[in-house]
Design an enzyme around this catalytic site. Structure first.
Site, mmCIF file in Angstrom:
data_model
loop_
_atom_site.group_PDB
_atom_site.id
_atom_site.type_symbol
_atom_site.label_atom_id
_atom_site.label_comp_id
_atom_site.label_asym_id
_atom_site.label_seq_id
_atom_site.Cartn_x
_atom_site.Cartn_y
_atom_site.Cartn_z
ATOM 1 N N CYS A 56 0.832 -1.210 0.000
ATOM 2 C CA CYS A 56 0.000 0.000 0.000
ATOM 3 C C CYS A 56 0.868 1.263 0.000
ATOM 4 O O CYS A 56 1.600 1.506 -0.948
ATOM 5 C CB CYS A 56 -0.992 -0.040 1.155
ATOM 6 S SG CYS A 56 -2.384 1.114 0.926
ATOM 7 N N SER A 102 -7.710 -0.040 -0.021
ATOM 8 C CA SER A 102 -8.190 1.020 0.853
ATOM 9 C C SER A 102 -7.165 2.146 0.819
ATOM 10 O O SER A 102 -6.230 2.174 1.607
ATOM 11 C CB SER A 102 -8.371 0.489 2.294
ATOM 12 O OG SER A 102 -8.789 1.509 3.162
ATOM 13 N N HIS A 139 -4.281 -4.964 -0.320
ATOM 14 C CA HIS A 139 -4.095 -5.595 0.985
ATOM 15 C C HIS A 139 -4.529 -7.061 0.937
ATOM 16 O O HIS A 139 -5.600 -7.420 1.437
ATOM 17 C CB HIS A 139 -4.901 -4.857 2.049
ATOM 18 C CG HIS A 139 -4.372 -3.501 2.377
ATOM 19 N ND1 HIS A 139 -3.325 -3.300 3.245
ATOM 20 C CD2 HIS A 139 -4.741 -2.272 1.929
ATOM 21 C CE1 HIS A 139 -3.062 -1.997 3.333
ATOM 22 N NE2 HIS A 139 -3.917 -1.357 2.555
ATOM 23 N N GLU A 182 -3.460 -9.212 2.722
ATOM 24 C CA GLU A 182 -3.376 -9.713 4.100
ATOM 25 C C GLU A 182 -4.625 -9.411 4.925
ATOM 26 O O GLU A 182 -4.758 -9.933 6.045
ATOM 27 C CB GLU A 182 -2.147 -9.109 4.803
ATOM 28 C CG GLU A 182 -2.301 -7.700 5.319
ATOM 29 C CD GLU A 182 -2.182 -6.610 4.269
ATOM 30 O OE1 GLU A 182 -2.225 -5.418 4.639
ATOM 31 O OE2 GLU A 182 -2.039 -6.947 3.071
ATOM 32 N N ARG A 233 -15.960 2.752 11.266
ATOM 33 C CA ARG A 233 -15.183 3.756 11.995
ATOM 34 C C ARG A 233 -15.370 5.136 11.377
ATOM 35 O O ARG A 233 -15.620 6.119 12.091
ATOM 36 C CB ARG A 233 -13.706 3.363 11.978
ATOM 37 C CG ARG A 233 -12.758 4.367 12.620
ATOM 38 C CD ARG A 233 -11.339 4.161 12.102
ATOM 39 N NE ARG A 233 -11.252 4.443 10.663
ATOM 40 C CZ ARG A 233 -10.244 4.031 9.889
ATOM 41 N NH1 ARG A 233 -9.260 3.311 10.399
ATOM 42 N NH2 ARG A 233 -10.231 4.342 8.604
#
Length: 305
Positions: free
Chosen positions: A142, A192, A235, A237, A249
């Site tokens: 990222c 993201s 990502h 992971e 959030r």
């Protein structure tokens, strides 16, 4: 074979509940095996979550792996207990004379800043340069992927009008590469991020090869130095609920955020995520460990150069 993790690392108990075989360093020291040494420079705010996500994927091979965690001096984590950082992390200065078979450098929540404005940028650059003489193969993830491409190859980043947020279909462009052993022609990966790198800038650099990309999320993976460096913009992971946590959030904070694309079943958050990236995420990390770390690293780790 098990993962060798620092004694009392929270990920140990979390992963044992998933039937993942991990042992602490005390038990591993009794085994006469030269483990692969992997160091993680964890720049993410929720460090325990990131540790667990990465360790989960590193566990999916028959290799014994010894995992260490690195931090930068120029930043103090506000979201992880000081006791945890003191117990499990070391500054780069304490590790600079060591060598590692593999390294993972995570993303960081500093995309809104120019690289030179990041308060630990000088230290990050020094670590990036250090990897080239002290690590066999490095995964940049990222923000770290964008930062590494900028530092080594002058590839710029661009601000997106809206956050690239969701799970996007990727295409392998070099399916014969060992990193894609066992992959389908198409695979999914969570993204993201608020910025992007562009194919036209990468194509100007002969040392770089785009090996996976997406019509929706753009460049996904770039390879350099014959696999000694991989730059991954997404990502692989991420656990199933990481995007959900980020979404809720930001909603709670009143921030402008779109629902993650291609993520919730029937686009309904109350129905939970449809996980479509876990198998290829495991393959990606196990292929990296096997073909670009284990089969390339010397038995004498001090011979890495």
């Amino acid at each position: 074979m098990p993962l060798n993790l620092p004694d009392r690392l929270p990920a140990i108990e979390l992963l044992k509940k998933e039937n993942i075989f991990v042992i602490d360093s005390s038990r591993a020291s009794s085994q006469d095996i030269r483990p692969l040494r992997i160091v993680v420079l964890n720049l993410m705010p929720l460090k325990i979550t990131t540790e667990t996500d990465l360790v989960r994927l590193l566990s999916n091979t028959p290799l014994q792996i010894e995992v260490s965690f690195m931090k930068v001096k120029g930043h103090t984590s506000k979201n992880t207990p000081l006791e945890h950082m003191t117990a499990f992390y070391r500054d780069f200065d304490e590790m600079r004379d060591e060598k590692f078979d593999g390294m993972i450098i995570t993303g960081a929540p500093v995309e809104h800043l120019d690289y030179e404005e990041v308060n630990y940028w000088d230290e990050i650059k020094e670590i990036f340069d250090w990897t080239r003489t002290h690590v066999t193969s490095t995964l940049y993830i990222c923000w770290a992927a964008q930062a590494g491409l900028y530092h080594f190859y002058d590839v710029p980043k661009y601000k997106l009008d809206r956050k690239k947020f969701g799970v996007f279909k990727q295409h392998t462009l070099a399916p014969i590469l060992p990193i894609f052993r066992g992959f389908d022609d198409e695979f999914f990966m969570p993204h993201s991020r608020h910025t992007e790198i562009r194919r036209e800038d990468i194509d100007k650099v002969p040392e770089l090869e785009v090996v996976a990309e997406s019509e929706q999320s753009g460049v996904c993976m770039v390879m350099a130095r014959g696999g000694r460096e991989f730059y991954i913009t997404g990502h692989a992971e991420y656990s199933p609920y990481t995007l959900d946590t980020e979404y809720r959030r930001d909603l709670d904070r009143g921030l402008p955020i779109d629902m993650p694309e291609n993520y919730y079943r029937h686009d309904r958050p109350d129905e939970g995520p449809l996980v479509r990236w876990r198998a290829h995420g495991n393959l990606l990390f196990s292929n990296w460990l096997n073909y670009y770390v284990y089969q390339e690293t010397p038995y004498d780790i001090n011979s890495i150069k």
